[in-house]
Write a protein that holds these residues in place. Structure first.
Motif, mmCIF file in Angstrom:
data_model
loop_
_atom_site.group_PDB
_atom_site.id
_atom_site.type_symbol
_atom_site.label_atom_id
_atom_site.label_comp_id
_atom_site.label_asym_id
_atom_site.label_seq_id
_atom_site.Cartn_x
_atom_site.Cartn_y
_atom_site.Cartn_z
ATOM 1 N N ARG A 289 0.831 -1.191 0.000
ATOM 2 C CA ARG A 289 0.000 0.000 0.000
ATOM 3 C C ARG A 289 0.875 1.253 0.000
ATOM 4 N NH1 ARG A 289 -2.860 -3.403 3.731
ATOM 5 N NH2 ARG A 289 -4.819 -4.062 2.792
ATOM 6 N N LYS A 290 0.375 2.263 -0.672
ATOM 7 C CA LYS A 290 1.119 3.512 -0.726
ATOM 8 C C LYS A 290 1.055 4.218 0.620
ATOM 9 C CE LYS A 290 0.406 4.276 -5.669
ATOM 10 N NZ LYS A 290 -0.091 5.226 -6.692
ATOM 11 N N ALA A 291 2.148 4.870 0.978
ATOM 12 C CA ALA A 291 2.154 5.657 2.208
ATOM 13 C C ALA A 291 1.238 6.852 2.021
ATOM 14 C CB ALA A 291 3.567 6.125 2.542
ATOM 15 N N GLY A 292 0.601 7.265 3.095
ATOM 16 C CA GLY A 292 -0.257 8.443 2.970
ATOM 17 C C GLY A 292 -1.501 8.325 3.799
ATOM 18 N N ILE A 293 -2.615 8.160 3.142
ATOM 19 C CA ILE A 293 -3.903 8.321 3.813
ATOM 20 C C ILE A 293 -4.088 7.313 4.940
ATOM 21 C CG2 ILE A 293 -6.406 8.195 3.486
ATOM 22 C CD1 ILE A 293 -6.014 9.330 0.730
ATOM 23 N N PHE A 294 -3.864 6.013 4.675
ATOM 24 C CA PHE A 294 -4.136 4.992 5.675
ATOM 25 C C PHE A 294 -2.819 4.497 6.279
ATOM 26 C CE2 PHE A 294 -8.563 4.814 5.144
ATOM 27 C CZ PHE A 294 -8.844 4.911 3.797
ATOM 28 N N LYS A 295 -2.602 4.777 7.538
ATOM 29 C CA LYS A 295 -1.380 4.377 8.213
ATOM 30 C C LYS A 295 -1.511 3.009 8.873
ATOM 31 C CE LYS A 295 0.645 8.380 7.453
ATOM 32 N NZ LYS A 295 1.813 8.516 6.557
ATOM 33 N N SER A 296 -2.710 2.680 9.379
ATOM 34 C CA SER A 296 -2.919 1.439 10.103
ATOM 35 C C SER A 296 -3.405 0.353 9.149
ATOM 36 C CB SER A 296 -3.930 1.654 11.214
ATOM 37 O OG SER A 296 -5.149 2.112 10.688
ATOM 38 N N PRO A 297 -3.478 -0.925 9.594
ATOM 39 C CA PRO A 297 -3.964 -2.012 8.728
ATOM 40 C C PRO A 297 -5.391 -1.723 8.256
ATOM 41 C CG PRO A 297 -2.900 -2.892 10.686
ATOM 42 C CD PRO A 297 -3.023 -1.418 10.902
ATOM 43 N N ARG A 298 -5.719 -2.236 7.065
ATOM 44 C CA ARG A 298 -7.050 -2.073 6.512
ATOM 45 C C ARG A 298 -7.974 -3.137 7.071
ATOM 46 N NH1 ARG A 298 -7.909 1.001 2.277
ATOM 47 N NH2 ARG A 298 -9.968 0.892 3.193
ATOM 48 N N TYR A 299 -9.097 -2.717 7.663
ATOM 49 C CA TYR A 299 -10.045 -3.647 8.249
ATOM 50 C C TYR A 299 -11.268 -3.839 7.356
ATOM 51 C CZ TYR A 299 -7.185 -2.613 12.323
ATOM 52 O OH TYR A 299 -6.115 -2.461 13.194
ATOM 53 N N PHE A 300 -11.313 -3.115 6.222
ATOM 54 C CA PHE A 300 -12.492 -3.180 5.351
ATOM 55 C C PHE A 300 -12.057 -3.421 3.912
ATOM 56 C CE2 PHE A 300 -13.148 0.227 8.558
ATOM 57 C CZ PHE A 300 -13.914 -0.515 9.441
#
Length: 300
Positions: A289-300
């Motif tokens: 994943r690209k750095a930026g908007i979402f820093k934590s793991p994706r849960y959705f």
């Protein structure tokens, strides 16, 4: 008991044929198979996502519904655009329905950690039925392709999501003699969030609501939990005229691969005649994943 099972199957098939309703199947693990109903979800995982699911509904009942799905979606280099491809095969007795659809999404950042996506879905539905009675024109063979399209919207952060969609926006008919098969319009609303229970455990409630023209609405509520970023487990309940209780467990085998299993038990008249519903899901993701908007793991 075998006679009663056959009667139940016959009534089910007769209702499908007489009323003429081809409806999209619904899944216990809907929260991990969002692309099948909402095109705006395409690319939202921020990496290549491949999902396969098989559902064997009302196991033990002759001619029971069986559904297999396969989807692949990914963001493009311009990460505001997502593309996907979805395939669903739905079998009920001697009837076979195939859905082949492409997905397109465009994402607009609303803030540092909230995205709003709009999606379009387009493709074809194929309905087939073999020859049942050569002397009855209403029971002749059918093999027809009909085009259709859908649309959706999806808003999410790393801690919550919500979406609305209609995967099929055009009513389509299949005719053989006096037989009419109608692909009904369905509308979905989904939502979910993640709440920290402790450092190692998280609570993820979610829901999906489905409205179909001429059919009872369904409401699924799910209480899911995530342990050590490895184990998903939880329970769900579906409210409608065919209510059922479900439970699921998923395991993150590696950072790229996850496997899950769900079991449903109907609470209505079918309960004594079926071993329940079994559902298996496989999820494979590739890339970083690209750095930026979402820093934590994706849960959705």
């Amino acid at each position: 008991m075998k006679t009663l099972k056959n009667i139940l199957l016959f009534l089910s098939l007769m209702l499908t044929s007489v009323v003429g309703a081809q409806q999209l199947p619904q899944f216990t693990q809907y929260m991990f198979n969002t692309i099948s109903i909402n095109p705006a979800y395409a690319g939202s995982r921020e990496k290549l996502n491949v999902t396969a699911l098989h559902r064997n509904q009302w196991a033990g009942l002759a001619g029971n519904p069986r559904t297999s799905t396969f989807s692949i979606h990914s963001p493009l280099r311009n990460d505001r655009i997502g593309l996907g491809l979805s395939y669903i095969n739905d079998q009920l007795g001697f009837e076979d329905t195939n859905y082949v659809y492409g997905d397109f999404s465009y994402t607009v950042p609303l803030s540092f950690d909230v995205n709003l996506s709009f999606g379009l879905k387009g493709g074809f539905t194929n309905y087939t039925r073999p020859l049942i009675d050569i002397n009855d024109p209403d029971l002749g063979p059918i093999n027809e392709w009909t085009p259709n399209f859908g649309a959706g919207a999806y808003i999410s952060s790393d801690r919550w999501y919500a979406g609305i969609s209609s995967p099929r926006l055009v009513k389509s008919n299949v005719r053989s003699g006096q037989f009419v098969g109608l692909e009904r319009l369905s509308y979905y609303a989904i939502a979910g969030l993640v709440v920290d229970i402790s450092l190692d455990f998280k609570f993820r409630p979610s829901m999906i609501t489905k409205f179909t023209n001429g059919a009872p609405a369904t409401y699924d509520v799910t209480a899911g939990f995530l342990g050590y970023e490895k184990f998903w487990f939880g329970a769900s309940y579906r409210f409608n005229d065919a209510s059922n209780f479900g439970a699921f467990m998923d395991y993150q085998v590696s950072k790229d691969f996850r496997i899950g299993y769900a079991y449903d038990l109907p609470t209505g008249d079918l309960r004594p005649y079926t071993g329940g519903t079994h559902e298996v899901i496989l999820i494979f993701e590739l890339g970083e994943r690209k750095a930026g908007i979402f820093k934590s793991p994706r849960y959705f």
